[in-house]
Structures are given as structure tokens and as C-alpha cells.
Design a protein around this motif. Sequence first.
Motif, PDB file in Angstrom:
ATOM      1  N   VAL A 241      24.653   1.168  20.110  1.00 30.49           N
ATOM      2  CA  VAL A 241      25.059   0.553  21.119  1.00 30.49           C
ATOM      3  C   VAL A 241      25.629   0.508  22.330  1.00 30.49           C
ATOM      4  N   THR A 242      24.894   1.390  22.525  1.00 26.94           N
ATOM      5  CA  THR A 242      25.055   1.560  24.183  1.00 26.94           C
ATOM      6  C   THR A 242      23.720   1.085  24.359  1.00 26.94           C
TER       7      THR A 242
ATOM      8  N   GLN B 296      28.273  -1.424  28.501  1.00 24.21           N
ATOM      9  CA  GLN B 296      27.480  -1.097  28.464  1.00 24.21           C
ATOM     10  C   GLN B 296      28.091   0.385  29.815  1.00 24.21           C
ATOM     11  N   PHE B 297      28.921   0.263  30.190  1.00 22.25           N
ATOM     12  CA  PHE B 297      29.762   1.257  30.797  1.00 22.25           C
ATOM     13  C   PHE B 297      31.049   2.108  29.684  1.00 22.25           C
ATOM     14  N   LYS B 298      31.367   1.488  29.517  1.00 22.36           N
ATOM     15  CA  LYS B 298      32.236   2.085  28.800  1.00 22.36           C
ATOM     16  C   LYS B 298      31.697   2.319  27.286  1.00 22.36           C
ATOM     17  N   PHE B 299      30.797   1.793  26.650  1.00 25.95           N
ATOM     18  CA  PHE B 299      30.222   2.830  25.525  1.00 25.95           C
ATOM     19  C   PHE B 299      29.502   3.804  26.156  1.00 25.95           C
ATOM     20  N   GLY B 300      28.851   4.104  26.647  1.00 22.74           N
ATOM     21  CA  GLY B 300      28.272   5.100  28.271  1.00 22.74           C
ATOM     22  C   GLY B 300      29.447   6.219  27.943  1.00 22.74           C
TER      23      GLY B 300
ATOM     24  N   VAL C 256      31.544  11.735  26.181  1.00 25.91           N
ATOM     25  CA  VAL C 256      32.521  12.403  25.829  1.00 25.91           C
ATOM     26  C   VAL C 256      32.231  13.218  24.426  1.00 25.91           C
ATOM     27  N   PHE C 257      31.542  11.646  23.596  1.00 32.02           N
ATOM     28  CA  PHE C 257      31.181  12.620  22.732  1.00 32.02           C
ATOM     29  C   PHE C 257      29.998  13.563  21.821  1.00 32.02           C
ATOM     30  N   ILE C 258      29.092  13.395  23.447  1.00 29.12           N
ATOM     31  CA  ILE C 258      27.744  14.653  23.892  1.00 29.12           C
ATOM     32  C   ILE C 258      28.806  15.389  23.923  1.00 29.12           C
TER      33      ILE C 258
ATOM     34  N   ILE D 231      27.338   9.904  18.211  1.00 35.43           N
ATOM     35  CA  ILE D 231      25.980  10.268  19.195  1.00 35.43           C
ATOM     36  C   ILE D 231      25.754   8.898  19.117  1.00 35.43           C
ATOM     37  N   VAL D 232      24.907   9.457  18.054  1.00 31.80           N
ATOM     38  CA  VAL D 232      23.665   8.248  17.787  1.00 31.80           C
ATOM     39  C   VAL D 232      23.577   6.963  17.855  1.00 31.80           C
TER      40      VAL D 232
END
Length: 133
Positions: free
Chosen positions: A93-94, A105-109, A114-116, A87-88
Motif C-alpha cells: 500500500v505504501t 505515503q507518510f502515514k502508511f510508512g 511500527v509493525f517492523i 508488513i507486506v
Amino acid sequence: MKIKLEEIKEKYVSLGVAEKNVDYALNAVKAGTKKDFIIKNLTSDIRKVDATTANSMLDEMFTANGGEFKYENRGGYLYSTFYLIAIVALGVVTFYFSKENRSMQFKFGGALLVFIVLFFRTFIPTIRGRFRE
């Protein structure tokens, strides 16, 4: 006074259980193996330990060692830590891509979201003591 595992070992060896079987049970309890699996192995055709004896021996061993589910939440903390690190990293990266490329930004977001969700799905049951692998 707390009964020690070695005293339990001596007790059941004196009751006629083979020492190698008691050693197996003792090591399995220390390793955090599930009780059903240990009983299945002790009462197999090879070891031939009586089911009631095996059950009472394991009850005493688990009590002396701290309980059957003593090591049950280790995986939950491990996975939660991994998800938190992800998440960090994804958050950094986002926000780095927030100025340059909106699609990245949308893909990494999305991956961050998902990880959250995965983090909270493992961390909350782990804190409550209900995480099972």
C-alpha cells in the motif's frame, strides 16, 4: 525407555491420589498449563492433594510430555506471522501511494515502521525461546 503418561497415572492412583485429580493434572499438562497454576488447583481445599505428591507427579508428567515450556513459544510465532503479513500489506500500500499522495505515503510508512519494530520485538525472543505471553 520413556515413561508414558498413562503409567504415571496408574502409579499415582495406586498411591492414593483420586483418579479425577490425576486426570485433571494429566489433561492440564497436555494442554500446556503452567505448573504453578496446576499445583495451586491440586492443593486447594476441594482437591486436597499433598503438595509434595502433587509436585513430584507434575514433575514426572511434564518430563514425559516434553517439558513445562513445550508450548511456550506458540504465541510468539502467531504474533510474528501476523506482523509479517501486516508488513507486506502495508509495504504494498505504501508503494502504491508513493506516486499519488505523499501524505498517505507518510502515514502508511509510519505504520509500516511500527509493525517492523513489533515484528522484531516478538520474533527475536521467539527464536531464542524466550517469548512469554
